[in-house]
Design an enzyme around this catalytic site. Structure first.
Site, PDB file in Angstrom:
ATOM      1  N   ASP A  82       0.448  -0.828   0.153  1.00 18.81           N
ATOM      2  CA  ASP A  82      -0.134   0.052  -0.243  1.00 18.81           C
ATOM      3  C   ASP A  82       0.876   1.488  -0.523  1.00 18.81           C
ATOM      4  O   ASP A  82       1.607   1.056   0.617  1.00 18.81           O
ATOM      5  CB  ASP A  82      -1.128   0.001   1.196  1.00 18.81           C
ATOM      6  CG  ASP A  82      -1.956   0.889   0.816  1.00 18.81           C
ATOM      7  OD1 ASP A  82      -2.339   1.881  -0.403  1.00 18.81           O
ATOM      8  OD2 ASP A  82      -2.437   1.414   1.760  1.00 18.81           O
ATOM      9  N   HIS A  85       2.710   3.125  -9.106  1.00 21.00           N
ATOM     10  CA  HIS A  85       2.163   2.315  -9.027  1.00 21.00           C
ATOM     11  C   HIS A  85       3.726   1.571  -9.991  1.00 21.00           C
ATOM     12  O   HIS A  85       3.951   0.530 -10.095  1.00 21.00           O
ATOM     13  CB  HIS A  85       1.309   1.702 -10.540  1.00 21.00           C
ATOM     14  CG  HIS A  85      -0.377   2.215  -9.226  1.00 21.00           C
ATOM     15  ND1 HIS A  85      -0.379   1.607  -7.957  1.00 21.00           N
ATOM     16  CD2 HIS A  85      -1.479   3.115  -9.756  1.00 21.00           C
ATOM     17  CE1 HIS A  85      -1.307   2.043  -7.759  1.00 21.00           C
ATOM     18  NE2 HIS A  85      -2.209   2.496  -8.744  1.00 21.00           N
ATOM     19  N   LEU A 113      11.024 -20.007  -5.069  1.00 21.04           N
ATOM     20  CA  LEU A 113       9.988 -19.214  -3.974  1.00 21.04           C
ATOM     21  C   LEU A 113       8.626 -19.510  -4.672  1.00 21.04           C
ATOM     22  O   LEU A 113       9.184 -19.232  -5.720  1.00 21.04           O
ATOM     23  CB  LEU A 113      10.502 -18.113  -3.614  1.00 21.04           C
ATOM     24  CG  LEU A 113      10.047 -16.625  -4.113  1.00 21.04           C
ATOM     25  CD1 LEU A 113      10.119 -16.800  -2.552  1.00 21.04           C
ATOM     26  CD2 LEU A 113      10.570 -15.488  -3.627  1.00 21.04           C
TER      27      LEU A 113
END
Ligand code: IPE
Ligand code: MG
Length: 232
Positions: free
Chosen positions: A2, A19, A113
């Site tokens: 956020d 973004h 991962l």
């Protein structure tokens, strides 16, 4: 993840650039997770509720997802990262859905991962879709209602193949869960930081991990039981 919009605003730039900077931060965090030997990283990229944002922001975000998938998927694959998408894929265009599936297929056998990208995800959506699929299983005679337990229910959730998260990090200063992994975070440690997502780097991640390492996780037991001290 956020704080992209605020990060851009502080620089008098459009949210879109926030973004984009956020995408860069994610790339660095993924790389650092590989270095730190973390098994699973789940990121909240786009919530079921984010569709309510202005149309131009939605289209910017979708464009960014498309480009990111094109750009990053093969590199992640080379680094042994498995990509998975959790959320209601049907909300996205068919092009985007195809790219998500292609990235999942390409990286399916990687084990270094696992990166779960929550897109068009909501914790309540997840629990509801699990209940719906479970009801179908019951109707098909594959499930006995009296035998449903937490483990079985969990198998229908989006993260069935991932362990419950140990650490939850929210950047951007807000101290709420905002409909993320509601079921899975029952015993997760929470870490909140005012750092805006585009500024969250490997040092910030190290700090969060250090904070996590100092927590005592009791899972409902007493401290004495866990340490094996005399009054346990
Ligand atoms: C998070 O940053 C990214 C998405 C939800 C897609 P925000 O866009 O929520 O940034 P702020 O909260 O406005 O700063
Ligand atoms: Mg926000």
């Amino acid at each position: 993840m956020d704080g992209n919009g605020r990060w851009a605003k502080k620089r008098h730039q459009p949210r879109k650039l926030g973004h984009r900077a956020g995408q860069k931060a994610l790339r660095a965090v993924v790389e650092h997770c590989v270095r730190r030997g973390i098994g699973t990283l789940t990121v909240f990229a786009f919530s079921s509720e984010n569709w309510g944002r202005p149309a131009h922001e939605i289209s910017n975000l979708m464009e960014l997802f498309l480009r990111a998938l094109d750009k990053e998927a093969s590199e992640l694959h080379q680094n042994g990262v498995r990509l998975r998408f959790i959320g209601d894929k049907t909300g996205f265009t068919s092009t985007l859905q195809e790219k998500m599936l292609a990235a999942e297929t390409l990286t399916a056998n990687n084990t270094k991962l696992v990166v779960n990208i929550a897109a068009n995800y909501g914790g309540r959506w997840d629990i509801t879709q699990a209940a719906r699929r479970m009801a179908q299983s019951f109707a098909d005679g594959k499930l006995v209602s009296g035998e449903i337990d937490e483990q079985q229910f969990g198998n229908f959730l989006a993260l069935a193949e991932s362990p419950d998260p140990d650490l939850f990090i929210r950047t951007g200063g807000e101290m709420r869960i905002s409909n993320f992994l509601l079921w899975q975070s029952a015993y997760t440690e929470f870490y909140f930081t005012p750092v805006l997502w585009p500024d969250f780097d490997e040092h910030e991640l190290d700090q969060a991990i250090t904070a996590f390492q100092s927590r005592e996780r009791r899972f409902g037991y007493t401290s004495e039981q866990l340490t094996g001290s005399s009054d346990a």
